[in-house]
Design a protein around this motif. Sequence first.
Motif, PDB file in Angstrom:
ATOM      1  N   GLY A 105       0.602  -1.337  -0.153  1.00 55.52           N
ATOM      2  CA  GLY A 105       0.186   0.089  -0.049  1.00 55.52           C
ATOM      3  C   GLY A 105       0.932   1.239  -0.123  1.00 55.52           C
ATOM      4  O   GLY A 105       0.251   2.143   0.467  1.00 55.52           O
ATOM      5  N   GLY A 106       1.830   1.338  -0.733  1.00 52.86           N
ATOM      6  CA  GLY A 106       2.460   2.453  -0.870  1.00 52.86           C
ATOM      7  C   GLY A 106       1.915   3.437  -1.697  1.00 52.86           C
ATOM      8  O   GLY A 106       1.117   3.347  -2.275  1.00 52.86           O
ATOM      9  N   ILE A 107       2.505   4.633  -1.852  1.00 51.40           N
ATOM     10  CA  ILE A 107       1.926   5.740  -2.494  1.00 51.40           C
ATOM     11  C   ILE A 107       1.558   5.104  -4.154  1.00 51.40           C
ATOM     12  O   ILE A 107       0.942   5.869  -4.759  1.00 51.40           O
ATOM     13  CB  ILE A 107       2.506   7.164  -2.424  1.00 51.40           C
ATOM     14  N   GLN A 108       2.520   4.325  -4.483  1.00 54.20           N
ATOM     15  CA  GLN A 108       2.462   3.885  -5.770  1.00 54.20           C
ATOM     16  C   GLN A 108       1.998   2.522  -5.748  1.00 54.20           C
ATOM     17  O   GLN A 108       2.236   1.763  -6.837  1.00 54.20           O
ATOM     18  CB  GLN A 108       3.823   4.123  -6.602  1.00 54.20           C
ATOM     19  N   GLY A 109       1.316   1.935  -4.874  1.00 49.34           N
ATOM     20  CA  GLY A 109       0.935   0.343  -4.767  1.00 49.34           C
ATOM     21  C   GLY A 109       2.205  -0.350  -3.997  1.00 49.34           C
ATOM     22  O   GLY A 109       2.993   0.210  -3.345  1.00 49.34           O
ATOM     23  N   ASN A 110       2.127  -1.702  -4.218  1.00 48.65           N
ATOM     24  CA  ASN A 110       2.948  -2.506  -3.440  1.00 48.65           C
ATOM     25  C   ASN A 110       4.336  -2.350  -4.040  1.00 48.65           C
ATOM     26  O   ASN A 110       4.417  -2.100  -5.261  1.00 48.65           O
ATOM     27  CB  ASN A 110       2.466  -3.751  -3.491  1.00 48.65           C
ATOM     28  N   ILE A 111       5.168  -2.428  -2.985  1.00 47.89           N
ATOM     29  CA  ILE A 111       6.625  -2.224  -3.649  1.00 47.89           C
ATOM     30  C   ILE A 111       7.556  -3.587  -3.114  1.00 47.89           C
ATOM     31  O   ILE A 111       7.332  -4.058  -2.190  1.00 47.89           O
ATOM     32  CB  ILE A 111       7.510  -0.926  -3.069  1.00 47.89           C
ATOM     33  N   LYS A 112       8.050  -4.075  -4.097  1.00 44.50           N
ATOM     34  CA  LYS A 112       8.634  -5.389  -4.068  1.00 44.50           C
ATOM     35  C   LYS A 112      10.123  -5.146  -3.763  1.00 44.50           C
ATOM     36  O   LYS A 112      10.795  -4.201  -4.515  1.00 44.50           O
ATOM     37  CB  LYS A 112       8.717  -6.346  -5.446  1.00 44.50           C
ATOM     38  N   VAL A 113      10.885  -5.716  -2.834  1.00 43.74           N
ATOM     39  CA  VAL A 113      12.032  -5.475  -2.319  1.00 43.74           C
ATOM     40  C   VAL A 113      12.960  -6.695  -2.362  1.00 43.74           C
ATOM     41  O   VAL A 113      12.479  -7.888  -1.844  1.00 43.74           O
ATOM     42  CB  VAL A 113      12.047  -5.089  -0.674  1.00 43.74           C
ATOM     43  N   GLN A 114      14.103  -6.499  -2.959  1.00 44.12           N
ATOM     44  CA  GLN A 114      15.053  -7.632  -2.835  1.00 44.12           C
ATOM     45  C   GLN A 114      16.166  -7.009  -1.685  1.00 44.12           C
ATOM     46  O   GLN A 114      16.594  -6.021  -2.079  1.00 44.12           O
ATOM     47  CB  GLN A 114      15.849  -7.810  -4.170  1.00 44.12           C
ATOM     48  N   ALA A 115      16.237  -8.006  -0.751  1.00 44.75           N
ATOM     49  CA  ALA A 115      17.299  -7.347   0.329  1.00 44.75           C
ATOM     50  C   ALA A 115      18.759  -7.801   0.199  1.00 44.75           C
ATOM     51  O   ALA A 115      18.687  -9.232   0.116  1.00 44.75           O
ATOM     52  CB  ALA A 115      16.512  -7.770   1.588  1.00 44.75           C
ATOM     53  N   LYS A 116      19.681  -7.173   0.224  1.00 45.24           N
ATOM     54  CA  LYS A 116      21.125  -7.670   0.161  1.00 45.24           C
ATOM     55  C   LYS A 116      21.642  -6.905   1.551  1.00 45.24           C
ATOM     56  O   LYS A 116      21.736  -5.855   1.696  1.00 45.24           O
ATOM     57  CB  LYS A 116      21.754  -7.260  -1.088  1.00 45.24           C
ATOM     58  N   CYS A 117      22.277  -7.965   2.249  1.00 47.18           N
ATOM     59  CA  CYS A 117      23.036  -7.538   3.353  1.00 47.18           C
ATOM     60  C   CYS A 117      24.580  -7.875   3.066  1.00 47.18           C
ATOM     61  O   CYS A 117      24.908  -8.875   2.779  1.00 47.18           O
ATOM     62  CB  CYS A 117      22.621  -8.028   4.582  1.00 47.18           C
TER      63      CYS A 117
END
Length: 107
Positions: free
Chosen positions: A50-62
């Motif tokens: 529900g972000g301002i532009q819809g759902n945001i897909k994240v790839q997490a790199k640590c």
Amino acid sequence: MSNPQKDKGNRFERLIVKTCELHDIEATRAWGSNGRSIGCHEEVDVLILGGIQGNIKVQAKCRKKLAAHIKPNENVDVQMIKEDRGQIYVVQQLDDWLLMLKDGSGE
């Protein structure tokens, strides 16, 4: 026995979700770091809803250490990076980005 790198990645993904929740933004972590478990591409680790532009897909790199030139210093709000003939990316602290995402402003 668990893989230390996998454990580190899982902890980072959970930290992203927890940080989102602290900002009253709903996020979910893909089970087994496989986005297919949440209806996304397998590379998606976290879905911010529900972000301002819809759902945001994240790839997490640590990583153990990031190059100093990638991290924004205390005098700027964001760091923009680009490789030759490549796309431009924005590096920003997660809390600042979530505040901007939540209210649509950069303040």
